[in-house]
Design a protein around this motif. Structure first.
Motif, PDB file in Angstrom:
ATOM      1  N   ASN A 182      79.002  72.134   6.524  1.00 31.60           N
ATOM      2  CA  ASN A 182      80.192  72.991   5.781  1.00 31.60           C
ATOM      3  C   ASN A 182      80.972  73.671   6.724  1.00 31.60           C
ATOM      4  O   ASN A 182      80.450  74.327   7.655  1.00 31.60           O
TER       5      ASN A 182
ATOM      6  N   GLN B 112      87.384  65.322  -2.756  1.00 29.42           N
ATOM      7  CA  GLN B 112      85.751  65.740  -3.055  1.00 29.42           C
ATOM      8  C   GLN B 112      85.611  65.940  -4.793  1.00 29.42           C
ATOM      9  O   GLN B 112      84.752  65.365  -5.313  1.00 29.42           O
TER      10      GLN B 112
ATOM     11  N   ASP C 250      86.767  61.652   0.338  1.00 25.46           N
ATOM     12  CA  ASP C 250      85.827  63.052   0.694  1.00 25.46           C
ATOM     13  C   ASP C 250      84.759  63.193  -0.117  1.00 25.46           C
ATOM     14  O   ASP C 250      84.924  63.570  -1.299  1.00 25.46           O
ATOM     15  N   GLU C 251      83.373  63.113   0.710  1.00 22.77           N
ATOM     16  CA  GLU C 251      82.407  63.232  -0.308  1.00 22.77           C
ATOM     17  C   GLU C 251      82.225  62.384  -1.346  1.00 22.77           C
ATOM     18  O   GLU C 251      81.582  62.894  -2.485  1.00 22.77           O
TER      19      GLU C 251
ATOM     20  N   VAL D 262      78.542  62.666  -3.382  1.00 21.23           N
ATOM     21  CA  VAL D 262      77.606  63.922  -3.886  1.00 21.23           C
ATOM     22  C   VAL D 262      77.591  63.947  -5.319  1.00 21.23           C
ATOM     23  O   VAL D 262      78.379  63.565  -5.942  1.00 21.23           O
TER      24      VAL D 262
ATOM     25  N   SER E  35      83.871  61.011   4.390  1.00 23.54           N
ATOM     26  CA  SER E  35      82.893  62.097   4.632  1.00 23.54           C
ATOM     27  C   SER E  35      81.693  62.410   3.840  1.00 23.54           C
ATOM     28  O   SER E  35      81.757  61.771   2.753  1.00 23.54           O
ATOM     29  N   THR E  36      80.622  62.810   4.692  1.00 23.74           N
ATOM     30  CA  THR E  36      79.487  62.766   4.088  1.00 23.74           C
ATOM     31  C   THR E  36      78.378  63.651   4.613  1.00 23.74           C
ATOM     32  O   THR E  36      78.619  63.995   5.813  1.00 23.74           O
ATOM     33  N   HIS E  37      77.581  64.135   3.853  1.00 21.82           N
ATOM     34  CA  HIS E  37      76.464  64.945   4.502  1.00 21.82           C
ATOM     35  C   HIS E  37      75.046  64.193   4.471  1.00 21.82           C
ATOM     36  O   HIS E  37      74.185  64.614   4.955  1.00 21.82           O
TER      37      HIS E  37
END
Length: 245
Positions: free
Chosen positions: A39, A82, A158-159, A162, A188-190
């Motif tokens: 983040n 997101q 974006d994510e 999630v 985008s990813t975690h």
């Protein structure tokens, strides 16, 4: 031959409080590029710049059509933020018809564009369902469908996974892989499993700078045995992203 290329040349975005994204110099071509970082690393800033929602402080970001490309696809861009706001009372097809109108798809082509987007995201059987009745995974796939409705050359997600359960994440990853066959997709990813299951290329941001750019095997090769994680991929990402703040 790549049909399109998204090029960042010395891209910089400065924010108040001292945060700065870049300078970034990247050439992104067809397939899935996973944008990874903690983040505050600059992922969402990059997406807003790429989507044209913000202007860079300096440098350029442009979408070019490659010489000799044979596709008739326009150099357009689709974006799934997101936290997309979907109209709960509309049906899936009503919402997509509206998005098609916003993108100025001619009336004679809107029905086929809507049915095509629903088919690509495996939602054809939910065309007349109210959005409020969709599961989390279905709603996220509908978000991908609205980003695809105008058949863009570039898709920004974006994510997207999630909050989804494991089965929903797998289904969405399959959808993303299918639509990335002939377009640029940046996700985008975690999540390490998203990187392993999706990425043709991984770009890791930390503190606004690119700290890794390569494929998954190359990333695994950077793994620090003392970093946290159960696999080389987890250890590599953890080491490059730094200690949690």
């Amino acid at each position: 031959m790549d049909r399109h290329r998204l090029t960042c040349d010395g891209l910089v975005k400065s924010h108040g409080g001292g945060f700065r994204l870049g300078p970034l110099s990247l050439d992104v071509t067809e397939g899935v590029t996973c944008l990874v970082g903690p983040n505050g690393a600059g992922k969402s800033t990059f997406f807003r710049l790429a989507a044209g929602l913000e202007k860079p402080t300096s440098g350029t970001l442009r979408l070019d059509r490659s010489e000799g490309a044979g596709s008739g696809r326009p150099a357009a861009l689709g974006y799934l933020p997101q936290d997309p706001e979907l109209p709960a009372g509309a049906t899936c097809e009503e919402f997509l018809h509206y998005v098609a109108w916003v993108h100025r798809i001619p009336a004679r082509r809107r029905a086929s564009a809507v049915s095509g987007a629903l088919a690509l995201t495996h939602l054809s059987d939910r065309a007349t369902s109210r959005i409020r009745t969709l599961s989390g995974g279905m709603a996220r796939r509908l978000g991908v469908a609205q980003a695809l409705i105008h058949d863009p050359a570039v898709l920004l997600l974006d994510e997207p996974t999630v909050g989804l359960d494991p089965r929903q994440r797998i289904a969405l990853r399959e959808t993303i892989s299918a639509v990335a066959v002939d377009r640029i997709v940046i996700v985008s990813t975690h999540l390490v499993e998203d990187v392993r299951g999706l990425a043709d290329r991984v770009v890791i941001l930390h503190g606004g700078d690119v700290v890794f750019d390569g494929d998954v095997p190359a990333l695994e090769g950077t793994a620090d045995p003392d970093a946290p994680g159960d696999t080389d991929l987890e250890r590599a990402i953890a080491a490059l992203m730094g200690a949690p703040e």
